[in-house]
Design a protein around this motif. Structure first.
Motif: not given
Length: 337
Positions: A236-252
Motif C-alpha cells: 500500500y503506497a501511502v503518501v501525503g506530498i505535493g506531487f504524489p506521482q513522483r513517489f510512484y515513479t520512484t517505486l517503479e
C-alpha cells in the motif's frame, strides 16, 4: 475527496473546466502584484537580517524537490564549516510560534518538513509565519554566517541576498496559469529573475539536480521480522506530498510492480484508521510521511503492519556547488578550516 485534492488533480490533468476560475486568478494576480509593489516602493517595510539570507523556493504549489535540495545544501555547508541555520513557516504545525526545532520536536507542533530537515542534518532551525521573529530567535541562540529560508520566495517582507528556485521538469508549469486556474504562485517570467535549479532526469541546464533513491528501511522493525525489503510483494503506497506521482515513479524505479495508491493532502495529519487495511500487506511511504507516522505508531504500540520508508537524496550538479561558492564569496562567506 476534498475540494483541494480535486483542484490539485485538475491542475495535474490540465482540465479545461479550470477556465471558470480565471476571474479569481485575475484577482489573485492583481493583489499579488500590488502587495509586491508596496514592499518594493517602501510603503510596506521589508526586514533585512543582520546575516545574509538565502531563499530556496518555487513558483508552483506542491512538491518540487525543494526539501531534499535544502538538506543537501545544509550538509555541504556544514562540511565547509560554514555556520548555517534554517527558518521555515512550519506548515502543518500548531505552534506556539516562533518555535525552535530539535530532535525531540514532533510534526504536530512544528510541521513535518522541519522535523525531517533537523533529523537529517541537526541544523539549528526555527519555524513560524513571522520570518523576522524566527530569525531573531535563531540568532539569539546561535552565531551564524548564513540563514536559509525553506520557502518564502513570495514573502516580500523578508529581504534576501540569494534566491534559488527549484523547477521540477517532470511536473512542469502545468497550464502556466496563476492560482487558482493553474498552480503557479507567480508568472513564468519570475524564473528569469533568480537562480533556477532544474529538477530533471535529463536536464537542459548546467544547474540541475535529481533524486537518488537509497535502500528502503523499516519504520517499525520488530524482532520477529526479517527486515528484508522485497519488491516483489504487494504494497500500500501511502503518501501525503505535493506531487504524489513522483513517489510512484520512484517505486517503479526500485522494482515495485504491485502497489495500491492511497493519496492524502500535503502535510496530512494521519490517524491510525488511515493505515488500517483488510489484509496484511505492507505499507510503503516517503520520509516526509514517516515523520508523521512514527508518533502515531508510538501511540498505538499494538500496530503490527510493516511500514517501509523510501529515502531519497538530492544529487546536485557540480555547477550548482560552484555557483553557490561564488554567491557566498560575494557576500564574504568563506569556508573555515
Amino acid at each position: 475527496m476534498s475540494l483541494a485534492q480535486n483542484i490539485q488533480n485538475a491542475w495535474n490533468r490540465k482540465a479545461k473546466w479550470l477556465i471558470v476560475l480565471r476571474p479569481l486568478s485575475w484577482l489573485y494576480q492583481t493583489g499579488f502584484a500590488l502587495n509586491k509593489k508596496l514592499y518594493q516602493s517602501g510603503v510596506k517595510q521589508c526586514y533585512t537580517a543582520p546575516v545574509p539570507v538565502m531563499i530556496i523556493g518555487n513558483i508552483t504549489v506542491g512538491g518540487s524537490g525543494k526539501t531534499p535540495l535544502l538538506i543537501q545544501l545544509v550538509k555541504y555547508l556544514q562540511e565547509k564549516n560554514i555556520r548555517v541555520g534554517v527558518i521555515s513557516r512550519g506548515y502543518g504545525g500548531k505552534g506556539p510560534f516562533p518555535a525552535s526545532v530539535t530532535l525531540e520536536s514532533v510534526p504536530e507542533t512544528v510541521g513535518d518538513e522541519p522535523c525531517l530537515i533537523v533529523q537529517s542534518t541537526g541544523v539549528p532551525m526555527v519555524v513560524g509565519s513571522n520570518r523576522q521573529a524566527s530569525i531573531e530567535l535563531l540568532l539569539q541562540q546561535y552565531d551564524l554566517d548564513l540563514i536559509i529560508s525553506d520557502d518564502g520566495l513570495q514573502h516580500w517582507a523578508l529581504d534576501r541576498q540569494i534566491e534559488w528556485i527549484v523547477l521540477d521538469q517532470n511536473r512542469g508549469l502545468g497550464n502556466q496559469k496563476l492560482l487558482p486556474e493553474g498552480y503557479l504562485r507567480e508568472p513564468v517570467d519570475r524564473l528569469s529573475q533568480s537562480t533556477v535549479i532544474e529538477h530533471a532526469a535529463h536536464p537542459s541546464s548546467d544547474l540541475h539536480m535529481h533524486l537518488q533513491v537509497a535502500q528502503p528501511y523499516l519504520l517499525n522493525p520488530t524482532f520477529d521480522q526479517a527486515d528484508i525489503f522485497d519488491p516483489q510483494l504487494d504494497y500500500y503506497a501511502v503518501v501525503g506530498i505535493g506531487f504524489p506521482q513522483r513517489f510512484y515513479t520512484t517505486l517503479e524505479s526500485i522494482g515495485l510492480k504491485h502497489f495500491q495508491c492511497h493519496e492524502f493532502p500535503d502535510h496530512y495529519d494521519y490517524e491510525i484508521d488511515d493505515i488500517q487495511f483488510e489484509d496484511n500487506n505492507s505499507i510503503i511511504t516517503t520520509e516526509k510521511d514517516a515523520v508523521k507516522l512514527l508518533p502515531l505508531l508510538k501511540k498505538h504500540p499494538d500496530f503490527r503492519r510493516e511500514i517501509w520508508v523510501v529515502p531519497v537524496e538530492a544529487v546536485l550538479s557540480t555547477a550548482c556547488y560552484t555557483l553557490l561558492d561564488q554567491q557566498l564569496a560575494e557576500l564574504g562567506i568563506l569556508p573555515s578550516v
